[in-house]
Design a protein around this motif. Sequence first.
Motif, PDB file in Angstrom:
ATOM      1  N   PHE A 412      10.715   0.307 -13.698  1.00 47.47           N
ATOM      2  CA  PHE A 412      10.549  -0.402 -12.431  1.00 47.47           C
ATOM      3  C   PHE A 412      11.097   0.410 -11.256  1.00 47.47           C
ATOM      4  CE2 PHE A 412      10.207  -4.068 -15.381  1.00 47.47           C
ATOM      5  CZ  PHE A 412       8.974  -4.540 -14.952  1.00 47.47           C
ATOM      6  N   TRP A 413      12.200   1.102 -11.458  1.00 48.60           N
ATOM      7  CA  TRP A 413      12.732   1.946 -10.385  1.00 48.60           C
ATOM      8  C   TRP A 413      11.808   3.126 -10.104  1.00 48.60           C
ATOM      9  CZ3 TRP A 413      18.412   1.810 -12.592  1.00 48.60           C
ATOM     10  CH2 TRP A 413      18.981   0.571 -12.243  1.00 48.60           C
ATOM     11  N   LEU A 414      11.192   3.665 -11.149  1.00 49.57           N
ATOM     12  CA  LEU A 414      10.245   4.768 -10.982  1.00 49.57           C
ATOM     13  C   LEU A 414       9.031   4.312 -10.167  1.00 49.57           C
ATOM     14  CD1 LEU A 414       9.494   7.712 -11.736  1.00 49.57           C
ATOM     15  CD2 LEU A 414       8.384   6.788 -13.788  1.00 49.57           C
ATOM     16  N   PHE A 415       8.536   3.126 -10.478  1.00 53.03           N
ATOM     17  CA  PHE A 415       7.403   2.587  -9.724  1.00 53.03           C
ATOM     18  C   PHE A 415       7.763   2.365  -8.251  1.00 53.03           C
ATOM     19  CE2 PHE A 415       5.721   0.659 -13.897  1.00 53.03           C
ATOM     20  CZ  PHE A 415       4.860   1.735 -14.097  1.00 53.03           C
ATOM     21  N   ALA A 416       8.984   1.936  -7.983  1.00 51.84           N
ATOM     22  CA  ALA A 416       9.433   1.724  -6.596  1.00 51.84           C
ATOM     23  C   ALA A 416       9.372   3.032  -5.808  1.00 51.84           C
ATOM     24  CB  ALA A 416      10.842   1.153  -6.578  1.00 51.84           C
ATOM     25  N   ILE A 417       9.786   4.124  -6.436  1.00 48.30           N
ATOM     26  CA  ILE A 417       9.756   5.447  -5.774  1.00 48.30           C
ATOM     27  C   ILE A 417       8.321   5.846  -5.440  1.00 48.30           C
ATOM     28  CG2 ILE A 417      10.184   7.912  -6.128  1.00 48.30           C
ATOM     29  CD1 ILE A 417      12.643   7.079  -7.830  1.00 48.30           C
ATOM     30  N   PHE A 418       7.393   5.553  -6.355  1.00 46.27           N
ATOM     31  CA  PHE A 418       5.994   5.922  -6.148  1.00 46.27           C
ATOM     32  C   PHE A 418       5.327   5.126  -5.020  1.00 46.27           C
ATOM     33  CE2 PHE A 418       5.928   7.878 -10.490  1.00 46.27           C
ATOM     34  CZ  PHE A 418       5.417   9.113 -10.096  1.00 46.27           C
ATOM     35  N   CYS A 419       5.945   4.045  -4.588  1.00 42.58           N
ATOM     36  CA  CYS A 419       5.384   3.267  -3.476  1.00 42.58           C
ATOM     37  C   CYS A 419       5.662   3.913  -2.117  1.00 42.58           C
ATOM     38  CB  CYS A 419       5.976   1.857  -3.481  1.00 42.58           C
ATOM     39  SG  CYS A 419       5.366   0.784  -4.803  1.00 42.58           S
ATOM     40  N   LEU A 420       6.689   4.734  -2.039  1.00 42.91           N
ATOM     41  CA  LEU A 420       7.147   5.261  -0.750  1.00 42.91           C
ATOM     42  C   LEU A 420       6.104   6.079   0.022  1.00 42.91           C
ATOM     43  CD1 LEU A 420      10.794   6.258  -1.768  1.00 42.91           C
ATOM     44  CD2 LEU A 420      10.112   4.370  -0.266  1.00 42.91           C
ATOM     45  N   PRO A 421       5.327   6.973  -0.631  1.00 42.15           N
ATOM     46  CA  PRO A 421       4.381   7.793   0.138  1.00 42.15           C
ATOM     47  C   PRO A 421       3.305   6.998   0.878  1.00 42.15           C
ATOM     48  CG  PRO A 421       4.726   8.714  -2.057  1.00 42.15           C
ATOM     49  CD  PRO A 421       5.354   7.363  -2.058  1.00 42.15           C
ATOM     50  N   THR A 422       3.106   5.737   0.508  1.00 38.60           N
ATOM     51  CA  THR A 422       2.066   4.933   1.153  1.00 38.60           C
ATOM     52  C   THR A 422       2.300   4.821   2.655  1.00 38.60           C
ATOM     53  OG1 THR A 422       1.758   3.654  -0.866  1.00 38.60           O
ATOM     54  CG2 THR A 422       0.919   2.682   1.165  1.00 38.60           C
ATOM     55  N   TYR A 423       3.566   4.704   3.066  1.00 42.68           N
ATOM     56  CA  TYR A 423       3.872   4.599   4.496  1.00 42.68           C
ATOM     57  C   TYR A 423       3.319   5.811   5.253  1.00 42.68           C
ATOM     58  CZ  TYR A 423       7.340   0.950   3.389  1.00 42.68           C
ATOM     59  OH  TYR A 423       7.962  -0.199   2.959  1.00 42.68           O
ATOM     60  N   TYR A 424       3.552   7.002   4.715  1.00 41.99           N
ATOM     61  CA  TYR A 424       3.139   8.238   5.382  1.00 41.99           C
ATOM     62  C   TYR A 424       1.619   8.361   5.447  1.00 41.99           C
ATOM     63  CZ  TYR A 424       2.467  13.212   6.300  1.00 41.99           C
ATOM     64  OH  TYR A 424       2.054  14.406   6.828  1.00 41.99           O
ATOM     65  N   ILE A 425       0.939   8.108   4.311  1.00 44.33           N
ATOM     66  CA  ILE A 425      -0.521   8.230   4.262  1.00 44.33           C
ATOM     67  C   ILE A 425      -1.175   7.271   5.252  1.00 44.33           C
ATOM     68  CG2 ILE A 425      -2.569   7.941   2.818  1.00 44.33           C
ATOM     69  CD1 ILE A 425      -0.955  10.415   2.137  1.00 44.33           C
ATOM     70  N   ALA A 426      -0.710   6.026   5.264  1.00 42.27           N
ATOM     71  CA  ALA A 426      -1.317   5.021   6.139  1.00 42.27           C
ATOM     72  C   ALA A 426      -1.083   5.352   7.613  1.00 42.27           C
ATOM     73  CB  ALA A 426      -0.761   3.637   5.804  1.00 42.27           C
ATOM     74  N   LYS A 427       0.128   5.755   7.951  1.00 42.64           N
ATOM     75  CA  LYS A 427       0.468   6.033   9.350  1.00 42.64           C
ATOM     76  C   LYS A 427      -0.211   7.296   9.861  1.00 42.64           C
ATOM     77  CE  LYS A 427       4.422   6.680  12.472  1.00 42.64           C
ATOM     78  NZ  LYS A 427       3.926   5.690  13.439  1.00 42.64           N
ATOM     79  N   LYS A 428      -0.234   8.331   9.017  1.00 43.98           N
ATOM     80  CA  LYS A 428      -0.716   9.642   9.440  1.00 43.98           C
ATOM     81  C   LYS A 428      -2.245   9.756   9.449  1.00 43.98           C
ATOM     82  CE  LYS A 428      -0.180  14.217  10.134  1.00 43.98           C
ATOM     83  NZ  LYS A 428       0.451  14.795  11.341  1.00 43.98           N
ATOM     84  N   TYR A 429      -2.910   9.146   8.469  1.00 49.10           N
ATOM     85  CA  TYR A 429      -4.323   9.450   8.272  1.00 49.10           C
ATOM     86  C   TYR A 429      -5.298   8.273   8.385  1.00 49.10           C
ATOM     87  CZ  TYR A 429      -2.482  13.873   6.563  1.00 49.10           C
ATOM     88  OH  TYR A 429      -1.822  15.072   6.462  1.00 49.10           O
ATOM     89  N   LEU A 430      -4.833   7.050   8.178  1.00 53.19           N
ATOM     90  CA  LEU A 430      -5.785   5.940   8.138  1.00 53.19           C
ATOM     91  C   LEU A 430      -5.949   5.264   9.498  1.00 53.19           C
ATOM     92  CD1 LEU A 430      -4.892   4.183   4.763  1.00 53.19           C
ATOM     93  CD2 LEU A 430      -6.767   5.770   5.228  1.00 53.19           C
ATOM     94  N   PRO A 431      -7.186   5.072   9.948  1.00 54.88           N
ATOM     95  CA  PRO A 431      -7.414   4.315  11.187  1.00 54.88           C
ATOM     96  C   PRO A 431      -7.369   2.819  10.887  1.00 54.88           C
ATOM     97  CG  PRO A 431      -9.512   4.979  10.255  1.00 54.88           C
ATOM     98  CD  PRO A 431      -8.450   5.559   9.359  1.00 54.88           C
ATOM     99  N   GLU A 432      -7.144   2.025  11.907  1.00 58.83           N
ATOM    100  CA  GLU A 432      -7.269   0.573  11.730  1.00 58.83           C
ATOM    101  C   GLU A 432      -8.743   0.230  11.860  1.00 58.83           C
ATOM    102  OE1 GLU A 432      -7.269  -2.659  10.628  1.00 58.83           O
ATOM    103  OE2 GLU A 432      -5.135  -2.123  10.823  1.00 58.83           O
ATOM    104  N   THR A 433      -9.330  -0.302  10.804  1.00 57.71           N
ATOM    105  CA  THR A 433     -10.772  -0.555  10.784  1.00 57.71           C
ATOM    106  C   THR A 433     -11.123  -1.997  11.137  1.00 57.71           C
ATOM    107  OG1 THR A 433     -10.626  -0.994   8.395  1.00 57.71           O
ATOM    108  CG2 THR A 433     -11.179   1.256   9.083  1.00 57.71           C
ATOM    109  N   LYS A 434     -10.131  -2.814  11.420  1.00 54.55           N
ATOM    110  CA  LYS A 434     -10.374  -4.213  11.784  1.00 54.55           C
ATOM    111  C   LYS A 434     -11.307  -4.305  12.996  1.00 54.55           C
ATOM    112  CE  LYS A 434      -7.506  -6.352  14.416  1.00 54.55           C
ATOM    113  NZ  LYS A 434      -6.351  -7.039  15.030  1.00 54.55           N
TER     114      LYS A 434
END
Length: 448
Positions: A412-434
């Motif tokens: 479970f702690w390993l999975f928590a670490i793997f969640c962290l990069p999502t912040y960077y990918i979403a902020k840096k590369y993804l547009p808001e498509t709404k």
Amino acid sequence: MKKIIFLAIVASIGGFLFGFDTAVISGTTDLVKSQYALDDVLQGWYVSSGLVGCVFGVIVAGFASDKFGRKKALLMSAILFSLSAVGCAVASDFTYLVTSRLIGGIGVGVASMLSPMYISEIAPQSKRGMLTSLYQLAITVGILIAFLSNAFIQDFSLNSSLSEGLISKIFVSEQWRGMLGAETIPALLFFVLLLFIPASPRWLQSKGRTEEADAIIKKYNIESAKENQTHSEQGDQSKKYFKNRGIRIAIIAGAILAVLTQTSGINAIMYYGNSILQSGGADSNLAFQGQVLIGIINVLFTFIAIFTIDKIGRKKLLYIGVTTLIISLFLVGLMFYFNASMELKMLFILTFVAGFAFSYGPVIWVLLSELYPTEIRGRAMSIAVLSLWIANTVVGQLVPWLRSEISEHGIFWLFAIFCLPTYYIAKKYLPETKGKSLEEIEEYWMNK
């Protein structure tokens, strides 16, 4: 709008089968392991064999959907679901069983990509997030029904007076057969209903079949995609798209985000939840009941996404959800580390599932179905979904081994670490498509 909702619901049954197929396995892992005397590696192969099929299914879906259309490829997936369910129920040995799981996995791979794609292509832009989220809701309902079905068959096997015959073998002495075979009914229903929906008008326009597309647009009151028509008149534009820097960024970002959803740990709960709950102190019946509760929470919190994703946007929902996942995963690990009560373990597992259900789960399918130009959507989306299923396969294969090596809290702690990069990918590369049309999103990437 009612007609479009009907089309979205029919396509979403592919999500129901996806959810059922991937969750039903959790009630059978220990039973199959015991019957065939499997070690950790073979048990992992039993779970991940269907996921390997998903990888092949996505590869097939990308080509088939662009070549033959979304509807025909979905019909193929319905046939594969049916063959797999029957095959699992009557499997004569472990090899036959795994082969049937592989066939079902191909069906899952096809449906997991094409159901949300079809919905996004027929939905109005103001409701696209909500309607595509119906697909994720269908996944969660499929998961819940699989858990309920498993619990019902388990209870039936313990209290039944049947002692011989095929029915006894399937539902009593080897009840895992009945659990896996129950998928036959929704698979056949999916096939029949698909016969009553039209081809995607956007796909038809991309192939220059504008008269057919216009007829469907008029009949179902679907928003027209005039820019797609322009592209089709210019001929095959796929090479131009794949050479574009912005489109390449979209494909890579989508693939990375897809992988991160699978390394968040959700499928460790879905595939091995019964076993994990038992290791946390629950008996067999309580573990089955716990998985039903997980399924209920999964469904209920998906409704939050359905009613908010077109209001607050994809990215904000993603940020809130990932934060919830990280905190809850850390706390679940802590509860296992200190061997806290089963109630506390279950509380934070449910918090984790809720966080995934209103964010990661629906947002990934909405984004992947709308990020790419129509002409290459099948192939571009297949790269992201292929990455998702490869990651899913690796997780499914490694969880039994990781549980032995670093125990429950470590996972479970390993999975928590793997969640962290999502912040960077979403902020840096993804547009808001709404609120943007698919053509406006395409223009954003082409000019990036």
